[in-house]
Design a protein around this motif. Structure first.
Motif, mmCIF file in Angstrom:
data_model
loop_
_atom_site.group_PDB
_atom_site.id
_atom_site.type_symbol
_atom_site.label_atom_id
_atom_site.label_comp_id
_atom_site.label_asym_id
_atom_site.label_seq_id
_atom_site.Cartn_x
_atom_site.Cartn_y
_atom_site.Cartn_z
ATOM 1 N N PRO A 165 29.656 -30.565 -36.643
ATOM 2 C CA PRO A 165 30.755 -30.100 -37.495
ATOM 3 C C PRO A 165 30.555 -30.468 -38.962
ATOM 4 N N PRO A 166 31.249 -29.774 -39.854
ATOM 5 C CA PRO A 166 31.249 -30.182 -41.264
ATOM 6 C C PRO A 166 32.265 -31.293 -41.493
ATOM 7 N N ALA A 167 32.000 -32.158 -42.448
ATOM 8 C CA ALA A 167 32.950 -33.229 -42.766
ATOM 9 C C ALA A 167 34.008 -32.757 -43.754
ATOM 10 N N ARG A 168 33.677 -31.710 -44.503
ATOM 11 C CA ARG A 168 34.609 -31.133 -45.474
ATOM 12 C C ARG A 168 34.726 -29.635 -45.222
ATOM 13 N N LEU A 169 35.708 -29.021 -45.857
ATOM 14 C CA LEU A 169 35.916 -27.584 -45.711
ATOM 15 C C LEU A 169 35.209 -26.795 -46.794
ATOM 16 N N GLU A 170 34.536 -27.485 -47.715
ATOM 17 C CA GLU A 170 33.826 -26.789 -48.781
ATOM 18 C C GLU A 170 32.452 -27.424 -48.956
ATOM 19 N N GLY A 173 27.492 -28.275 -46.736
ATOM 20 C CA GLY A 173 27.664 -28.696 -45.351
ATOM 21 C C GLY A 173 28.566 -27.762 -44.583
ATOM 22 N N ALA A 174 29.676 -27.374 -45.196
ATOM 23 C CA ALA A 174 30.605 -26.457 -44.529
ATOM 24 C C ALA A 174 30.006 -25.070 -44.379
ATOM 25 N N ALA A 175 29.169 -24.677 -45.324
ATOM 26 C CA ALA A 175 28.587 -23.334 -45.293
ATOM 27 C C ALA A 175 27.582 -23.163 -44.161
ATOM 28 N N THR A 237 27.742 -33.215 -44.645
ATOM 29 C CA THR A 237 28.008 -32.736 -45.997
ATOM 30 C C THR A 237 26.675 -32.381 -46.649
ATOM 31 N N GLY A 238 26.735 -31.843 -47.844
ATOM 32 C CA GLY A 238 25.499 -31.584 -48.569
ATOM 33 C C GLY A 238 24.723 -32.856 -48.831
#
Length: 258
Positions: A165-170, A173-175, A237-238
């Motif tokens: 999963p991504p840790a953030r919504l943006e 990492g989210a992409a 995340t990135g």
């Protein structure tokens, strides 16, 4: 399909390198294709990094300068983003604060003590390993540099697989989180490790097995870090992607130096 592959290659080179490649599509489908193509970006970075190191050695500079040159090029070709991600991830993991606060620390522009120390030892390890490889000849140094570059980006392919999963919504990492199907990740892994073995085979002896094992160990080290980051931050995340790339590259070089 050809158009998607083209956009995927653009995505891989445009997000994982600082090369002047414009990303023309930014959607989940393109991200999936891009992360499947990530080892190709690593191959180019590795080849470009191997050139100055080999030339310095062939010009009589000695293995240390060759090692420094080959370690510096990947940093330049990413504008230091992967190293910055490594430092930020180290700061996030080093704090005892909750995940949300750790993620805020990682987004700060400054680097804390954990990040500085991690950068220092990682870069020292990379230069030391490359020094030993170039000490065996330019071909060993060049092959090690290429395998490290490929393994670093292959670790990102695996980190983008479904279930992570991504840790953030943006952000990056989210992409890309969860875009790569497990079958695709497995196929790219087998092909990439086989290519690393092929590069090692050119050196003779047990080169094929040594370089394939180095790639596998690099993925193992990155996987351990990935699991820890997912537990600590709730996802990727990135910055985590940058840390995974540097961890895999360093582990591959150390394994080849042994």
């Amino acid at each position: 399909m050809t158009s998607l592959n083209s956009h995927g290659i653009r995505f891989a080179f445009g997000t994982l390198t600082a090369l002047p490649v414009r990303v023309t599509r930014w959607d989940r489908e393109t991200a999936r294709a891009g992360m499947l193509c990530a080892p190709l970006a690593g191959l180019l970075v590795g080849l470009l990094a191997a050139v100055p190191g080999s030339l310095f050695l062939l010009a009589g500079s000695g293995p240390l300068l060759a090692a420094v040159a080959s370690a510096a090029v990947p940093a330049a070709l990413t504008r230091g983003l992967h190293l910055d991600g490594l430092a930020d991830t180290a700061d996030g993991l080093g704090t005892a604060k909750p995940a949300a606060e750790a993620l805020r620390i990682m987004k700060r522009s400054d680097i804390g003590p954990f990040g500085v120390i991690t950068l220092l030892f990682v870069l020292l390890a990379q230069v030391a390993a490359l020094f030993q490889l170039y000490g065996q000849g330019w071909a060993h140094g060049a092959a090690g540099t290429v395998v490290a570059g490929v393994a670093a980006r292959l670790a990102l392919t695996l980190a983008s697989r479904r279930g992570v999963p991504p840790a953030r919504l943006e952000g990056l990492g989210a992409a890309v989180a969860g875009t790569v199907p497990l079958g695709g990740a497995a196929a790219v892994t087998v092909l990439t490790v086989a290519a690393c073995a092929g590069a090692g085979a050119l050196l003779g002896g047990y080169g094929a097995a040594h370089h394939a094992l180095a790639a596998v160990l690099a993925l193992g080290a990155a996987h351990l870090l990935l699991r820890h980051c997912v537990r600590r931050f709730g996802g990727v995340t990135g910055d985590v992607f940058g840390a995974l790339a540097e961890t895999a590259a360093t582990a591959a070089l150390v394994a080849l130096a042994l």
